[in-house]
Design an enzyme around this catalytic site. Structure first.
Site, mmCIF file in Angstrom:
data_model
loop_
_atom_site.group_PDB
_atom_site.id
_atom_site.type_symbol
_atom_site.label_atom_id
_atom_site.label_comp_id
_atom_site.label_asym_id
_atom_site.label_seq_id
_atom_site.Cartn_x
_atom_site.Cartn_y
_atom_site.Cartn_z
ATOM 1 N N ASP A 150 0.849 -1.202 0.000
ATOM 2 C CA ASP A 150 0.000 0.000 0.000
ATOM 3 C C ASP A 150 0.875 1.238 0.000
ATOM 4 O OD1 ASP A 150 -2.572 -1.168 -0.134
ATOM 5 O OD2 ASP A 150 -2.507 -1.480 2.029
ATOM 6 N N THR A 151 0.460 2.305 -0.378
ATOM 7 C CA THR A 151 1.239 3.410 -0.887
ATOM 8 C C THR A 151 0.423 4.692 -0.795
ATOM 9 O OG1 THR A 151 2.221 1.843 -2.439
ATOM 10 C CG2 THR A 151 2.389 4.157 -3.024
ATOM 11 N N ILE A 152 1.095 5.833 -0.872
ATOM 12 C CA ILE A 152 0.389 7.087 -1.138
ATOM 13 C C ILE A 152 0.972 7.689 -2.414
ATOM 14 C CG2 ILE A 152 -0.179 7.566 1.254
ATOM 15 C CD1 ILE A 152 2.380 9.777 -0.396
ATOM 16 N N MET A 167 -1.986 4.474 -6.726
ATOM 17 C CA MET A 167 -1.340 3.625 -5.723
ATOM 18 C C MET A 167 -1.946 2.229 -5.706
ATOM 19 S SD MET A 167 -3.003 5.737 -2.556
ATOM 20 C CE MET A 167 -3.187 7.269 -3.433
#
Length: 579
Positions: free
Chosen positions: A389-391, A471
């Site tokens: 998971d990421t921004i 993302m």
């Protein structure tokens, strides 16, 4: 009158207000503005883009977007705004990013009229040898704990970006995050959901409960969360610069914590870290130059998908047709087989990037697609070898500079390893290494792992057109390609392109694995017609009904008139705003 109403309903254009007024004999006055009409285009849930001329920011956290705008209004550059927003997001979205993770960016510099790429990803511990895994009967690197931890590159990335393109002092850029960390902020809905899901997995790791479980649990939606530990760490960085993180007390505390918990990341690993300025690579898709960063990231997979699909008339097929979805899935399969084999750290391999993103190679790969039948598997292409998971956030300023920036811990909150009183979690990006001997992405000490996080940019006729990202792990190159196709082939605007229902093909258990022997499966968002789903099944696809994950999108488009068009979709908590 009844016949008129029936005709209107068949067209889907008569709402309750229209019906009531029609019964009153006034249909001719209101038929063009019924309650079911959508001024902003497509039938799926969307909204109009945000328009501004002086500056724009689009992030997955509204408070971070507002911080970015504040920085722009104070005379900061797009890079200044991006750094300030990213620092705030590390506090407010620990489920996706933080200073224990890595960073990649593409920057459009108005002063020299070109794109600059930054790889701020960290490397594996030098003291962790490949033989360790076999000696301990491990056939893969664990997803959590000390073994997948690699050097966090984000802070060095901030300072590299700031030195090249910053205007305001770093102290001013980190001040909003420090204030929010000390005073607190309300946790947003989606972050609260993923935070709660992370607790059962990560609470056993030292330091996690003390930092991320006030009252013995994850904070709930709307509750105020404070992280004074992180405020102290950010203050040290603001006062002492990047060396405070990589060579000062912070580095020494990470070293002490890892040694005490059977880890390998050391002070020397941190002290020797450096980011790299790299040249973005591109392909031209129907007159638009789409730019990605080369491996160790997966960005070129989006370029490979676009090159293959350029050979078809997608506009004629239609955005929700089974024929288009089928071709997209097959192009993705082809690109991802190459991804599994060739994408790795270029410092340890001579990678065939130029050939992989070439038009002749796409022509050759396209011939493998059966237009009527899904393939169970493809082999990676044979290319000439020359022996992560990421921004996501994007910003733009009054001078025309634009930033496409992505930052992540991996697997949401990361490894769970939460050193001392520093207030952040170390990433677990090392899980992405392969333990297959001879693989391009084989684990080696001091090596960057394959990376999933990728920023993107599009230029047209040598001018900036679109800064965007999506993302979400292996979702990202698939959605990069879909955003471009939605805008270029199907004529959607920058907001609609992100809100449009998405196609997601999943074909392996790990990002660097080959496709499953059964061909993997297709997930389609809800508004794809049932007829499309039925036809895809008949073509041999395994189709699933899933609400996610389909990624999270932000974008800024720059029009020919110099107007910024901002977009942030509803799958996340985010906001696009400008002035």
């Amino acid at each position: 009158m009844a016949a008129v109403l029936r005709a209107g309903y068949r067209k889907g254009r008569v709402g309750l207000v229209t019906v009531i007024l029609a019964l009153a004999g006034t249909l001719s006055l209101v038929s063009s503005v019924s309650a079911y009409d959508r001024v902003n285009g497509e039938g799926f849930a969307s909204r109009s883009p945000v328009l501004a001329t002086q500056g724009m920011a689009a992030t997955s956290q509204p408070l971070a977007t507002q911080v970015a705008l504040d920085i722009l209004k104070q005379g900061g550059s797009a890079v200044d705004a991006a750094i300030a927003a990213n620092a705030v997001q590390g506090l407010m979205e620990p489920t996706g990013n933080g200073i224990g993770g890595d960073l990649f960016a593409i920057v459009w510099s108005a002063s020299d009229g070109k794109l600059h790429g930054l790889n701020a990803s960290g490397r594996s511990p030098k003291s962790l040898l490949f033989s360790y895994f076999a000696d301990n009967n491990l056939d893969k690197i664990p997803s959590h704990g000390p073994l997948p931890v690699s050097v966090p590159g984000a802070v060095d990335g901030w300072f590299e970006l700031h030195e090249k393109f910053g205007k305001l002092p770093m102290k001013e850029l980190l001040a909003p995050a420090i204030t929010y960390a000390n005073e607190g902020f309300p946790v947003t809905q989606l972050v609260a959901y993923y935070w709660n899901r992370s607790v059962p997995i990560l609470e056993k790791f030292p330091g996690f409960r003390e930092t991320y479980m006030p009252n013995g649990r994850a904070p709930k939606d709307g509750e105020i969360f404070r992280n004074p530990r992180l405020a102290g760490t950010l203050q040290k960085i603001a006062d002492g610069g990047r060396d405070a993180f990589y060579k000062g007390d912070i580095a020494r505390e990470i070293d002490r914590y890892m040694k005490a918990n059977n880890g390998f990341l050391s002070y020397d690993d941190l002290a020797s870290h450096k980011s790299d300025w790299i040249e973005p690579v591109s392909t031209n898709y129907r007159g638009y130059d789409v730019w990605e960063l080369p491996p160790n990231g997966q960005g070129i997979a989006a370029l490979q998908i676009l090159n293959i699909l350029e050979g078809y008339d997608l506009k004629r097929l239609g955005r929700q047709s089974a024929e288009y979805v089928h071709l997209f899935a097959e192009a993705k399969k082809l690109a991802f087989e190459d991804r599994a084999k060739y994408y790795a750290d270029p410092e340890f391999n001579q990678l065939p990037v130029e050939e992989l993103i070439s038009k002749p190679y796409a022509d050759k790969r396209r011939k493998l697609i059966n237009p009527d039948r899904a393939a169970k598997r493809y082999d990676a292409g044979n290319v000439a070898l020359r022996h992560g998971d990421t921004i996501y956030l994007t910003t733009a300023d009054k001078d025309g500079n634009m930033v496409s920036l992505i930052q992540s811990n991996y697997r949401g909150m990361g490894s769970g390893m939460t050193p001392g009183d520093l207030g952040f979690i170390l990433q677990d990006r090392g899980e992405m290494f392969s333990l297959k001997e001879g693989h391009f992405n084989q684990y080696e000490p001091g090596k960057r792992p394959f990376h999933t996080i990728i920023p993107a940019f599009v230029t047209k006729n040598g001018k900036p057109w679109l800064s965007f990202g999506v993302m979400g792990g292996a979702t990202q190159p698939q959605m990069h390609a879909q955003i471009v196709i939605n805008m270029v082939d199907f004529g959607l605007n920058v907001q609609e392109a992100g809100d449009a229902p998405r196609i997601l093909h999943s074909g392996s258990s790990q990002p660097t694995d080959e496709m499953m022997e059964d061909g993997g499966y297709l997930s389609l968002e809800d508004s794809f017609p049932m007829e499309t789903r039925r036809k895809l099944v008949q073509m041999g696809h395994q189709v699933r009904f899933e609400s996610g994950p389909y990624g999270g999108y932000q974008a800024i488009l720059k029009s020919d008139e110099g107007v910024y068009h901002g977009a942030s979709e509803s799958r996340k908590d985010g906001q696009a705003a400008g002035y």
